[in-house]
Design a protein around this motif. Structure first.
Motif, PDB file in Angstrom:
ATOM      1  N   LEU A 108       0.864  -1.172   0.000  1.00 21.08           N
ATOM      2  CA  LEU A 108       0.000   0.000   0.000  1.00 21.08           C
ATOM      3  C   LEU A 108       0.904   1.226   0.000  1.00 21.08           C
ATOM      4  N   VAL A 109       0.670   2.150  -0.923  1.00 16.55           N
ATOM      5  CA  VAL A 109       1.522   3.326  -1.051  1.00 16.55           C
ATOM      6  C   VAL A 109       0.676   4.600  -1.035  1.00 16.55           C
ATOM      7  N   GLU A 110       1.344   5.714  -0.719  1.00 14.26           N
ATOM      8  CA  GLU A 110       0.698   7.020  -0.785  1.00 14.26           C
ATOM      9  C   GLU A 110       1.316   7.804  -1.947  1.00 14.26           C
ATOM     10  N   ILE A 111       0.459   8.316  -2.808  1.00 18.38           N
ATOM     11  CA  ILE A 111       0.888   9.075  -3.976  1.00 18.38           C
ATOM     12  C   ILE A 111       0.656  10.556  -3.711  1.00 18.38           C
ATOM     13  N   GLU A 131      -4.181   7.114  -1.901  1.00 17.37           N
ATOM     14  CA  GLU A 131      -3.718   5.787  -1.490  1.00 17.37           C
ATOM     15  C   GLU A 131      -3.973   4.778  -2.610  1.00 17.37           C
ATOM     16  N   ALA A 132      -3.016   3.872  -2.782  1.00 13.78           N
ATOM     17  CA  ALA A 132      -3.179   2.871  -3.833  1.00 13.78           C
ATOM     18  C   ALA A 132      -2.378   1.625  -3.500  1.00 13.78           C
ATOM     19  N   MET A 133      -2.697   0.550  -4.218  1.00 10.82           N
ATOM     20  CA  MET A 133      -1.979  -0.716  -4.083  1.00 10.82           C
ATOM     21  C   MET A 133      -1.032  -0.868  -5.263  1.00 10.82           C
ATOM     22  N   ARG A 134       0.190  -1.381  -5.003  1.00 16.52           N
ATOM     23  CA  ARG A 134       1.160  -1.608  -6.069  1.00 16.52           C
ATOM     24  C   ARG A 134       1.793  -2.981  -5.895  1.00 16.52           C
ATOM     25  N   ARG A 135       1.854  -3.750  -6.968  1.00 20.53           N
ATOM     26  CA  ARG A 135       2.511  -5.053  -6.916  1.00 20.53           C
ATOM     27  C   ARG A 135       4.020  -4.868  -6.799  1.00 20.53           C
ATOM     28  N   ALA A 146       2.456  -7.526 -27.755  1.00 25.27           N
ATOM     29  CA  ALA A 146       3.424  -6.685 -27.067  1.00 25.27           C
ATOM     30  C   ALA A 146       3.150  -5.203 -27.256  1.00 25.27           C
ATOM     31  N   ALA A 147       2.303  -4.857 -28.226  1.00 29.02           N
ATOM     32  CA  ALA A 147       2.015  -3.447 -28.506  1.00 29.02           C
ATOM     33  C   ALA A 147       0.841  -2.915 -27.688  1.00 29.02           C
ATOM     34  N   GLY A 148       0.163  -3.767 -26.939  1.00 35.37           N
ATOM     35  CA  GLY A 148      -0.943  -3.299 -26.114  1.00 35.37           C
ATOM     36  C   GLY A 148      -2.284  -3.513 -26.783  1.00 35.37           C
ATOM     37  N   PRO A 149      -3.345  -2.844 -26.338  1.00 36.21           N
ATOM     38  CA  PRO A 149      -3.307  -1.794 -25.310  1.00 36.21           C
ATOM     39  C   PRO A 149      -3.126  -2.345 -23.890  1.00 36.21           C
ATOM     40  N   VAL A 150      -2.452  -1.560 -23.082  1.00 37.80           N
ATOM     41  CA  VAL A 150      -2.319  -1.902 -21.670  1.00 37.80           C
ATOM     42  C   VAL A 150      -3.630  -1.607 -20.980  1.00 37.80           C
ATOM     43  N   LEU A 151      -4.101  -2.557 -20.180  1.00 34.21           N
ATOM     44  CA  LEU A 151      -5.388  -2.427 -19.497  1.00 34.21           C
ATOM     45  C   LEU A 151      -5.163  -2.106 -18.020  1.00 34.21           C
ATOM     46  N   PHE A 152      -5.798  -1.038 -17.551  1.00 33.64           N
ATOM     47  CA  PHE A 152      -5.733  -0.650 -16.148  1.00 33.64           C
ATOM     48  C   PHE A 152      -6.961  -1.223 -15.448  1.00 33.64           C
ATOM     49  N   GLY A 153      -6.740  -2.259 -14.633  1.00 36.35           N
ATOM     50  CA  GLY A 153      -7.859  -2.983 -14.054  1.00 36.35           C
ATOM     51  C   GLY A 153      -8.661  -2.202 -13.037  1.00 36.35           C
ATOM     52  N   SER A 154      -8.000  -1.408 -12.200  1.00 33.31           N
ATOM     53  CA  SER A 154      -8.687  -0.627 -11.176  1.00 33.31           C
ATOM     54  C   SER A 154      -7.894   0.650 -10.932  1.00 33.31           C
ATOM     55  N   PRO A 155      -7.909   1.582 -11.894  1.00 36.68           N
ATOM     56  CA  PRO A 155      -7.022   2.743 -11.828  1.00 36.68           C
ATOM     57  C   PRO A 155      -7.280   3.685 -10.672  1.00 36.68           C
ATOM     58  N   ALA A 156      -8.419   3.583 -10.018  1.00 40.48           N
ATOM     59  CA  ALA A 156      -8.695   4.449  -8.876  1.00 40.48           C
ATOM     60  C   ALA A 156      -8.056   3.944  -7.597  1.00 40.48           C
ATOM     61  N   SER A 157      -7.628   2.670  -7.581  1.00 44.84           N
ATOM     62  CA  SER A 157      -7.088   2.123  -6.341  1.00 44.84           C
ATOM     63  C   SER A 157      -5.836   1.289  -6.516  1.00 44.84           C
ATOM     64  N   SER A 158      -5.386   1.104  -7.754  1.00 43.36           N
ATOM     65  CA  SER A 158      -4.282   0.184  -7.974  1.00 43.36           C
ATOM     66  C   SER A 158      -3.402   0.603  -9.145  1.00 43.36           C
ATOM     67  N   VAL A 163       3.556  -4.359 -17.960  1.00 45.18           N
ATOM     68  CA  VAL A 163       2.388  -4.864 -17.232  1.00 45.18           C
ATOM     69  C   VAL A 163       2.815  -5.826 -16.134  1.00 45.18           C
ATOM     70  N   ASP A 164       1.885  -6.042 -15.210  1.00 47.23           N
ATOM     71  CA  ASP A 164       2.091  -7.040 -14.158  1.00 47.23           C
ATOM     72  C   ASP A 164       1.757  -8.446 -14.636  1.00 47.23           C
TER      73      ASP A 164
END
Length: 214
Positions: free
Chosen positions: A27-30, A43-47, A129-141, A56-57
């Motif tokens: 858990l990190v603070e941005i 506040e957010a979660m980071r792998r 490899a070119a994407g698109p990169v998907l942000f699964g929960s951009p408000a919290s992760s 990507v993760d």
């Protein structure tokens, strides 16, 4: 290989976890500057596992095949207990990217390990490899993933009796669903108490809406 059914699992307790004791995520603070010019925090979660050279993760594998019965294309799904949901979740095969591994290599490896199937990239999947990169929960992760489309040839010997190679603690049941019936099947599974992964739900809704606009 681990034995047992995802349906046998259940949450026993939930407790706070300090970052120093966490193996997979923190858990990190941005601190950021907002459009109004003020400095704010979030506040957010980071792998902790994403390789430095990976955008990507994880990868999610959308694996399809032509039905052996001639009823059209099918998509491969999994049933897996997810502790945060407290339920067995209906989801695509997926996995974390390893160090020095391309996204395509990750997708084909995870497919083989979790399901036993050997697949090949579709024409759309070749640009993974070119994407698109998907942000699964951009408000919290910080979590980012990529979807890779794979075709499975059911006539190949290695795909006639697939044997997964699950890790310790993994309990996964695989099943095929007709794309024509996916939307209806997802709703049925939800009514039975299964949790529906957001990517699977969005995929099913996308297919359904194309029927309305054909």
């Amino acid at each position: 290989m681990a034995s047992g059914s995802p349906l046998d699992a259940k949450v026993l307790s939930v407790r706070p976890l300090d970052n120093k004791d966490a193996r997979w995520m923190n858990l990190v603070e941005i601190e950021y500057r907002a459009p109004d010019g003020k400095v704010r925090t979030w506040e957010a979660m980071r792998r902790t596992t994403r390789p430095k050279d990976s955008p990507v993760d994880a990868v999610h594998i959308i694996a399809t095949r032509q039905s052996l019965g001639g009823s059209g294309p099918e998509v491969l799904l999994e049933k897996q207990f997810r502790p945060p949901a407290g339920k067995v979740v209906i989801e695509f095969p997926a996995g974390l990217v390893d160090l020095n591994e391309t996204l395509v290599e990750c997708a084909l490896r995870e497919l083989r390990e979790e399901t036993g199937y050997v697949g090949e990239l579709t024409s759309s999947g070749s640009g993974a490899a070119a994407g698109p990169v998907l942000f699964g929960s951009p408000a919290s992760s910080f979590s980012r993933a990529l979807s890779v489309m794979v075709n499975i040839d059911p006539t190949l010997p290695e795909n006639r009796n697939p044997q997964p190679n699950l890790e310790e603690g993994e309990f996964i049941d695989c099943f095929w669903v007709s794309l024509k019936e996916l939307h209806q099947e997802i709703r049925r599974l939800n009514a039975e108490g299964f949790a529906i992964d957001g990517k699977v739900g969005a995929f099913a809704e996308g297919i359904e809406i194309t029927k309305l606009w054909q």
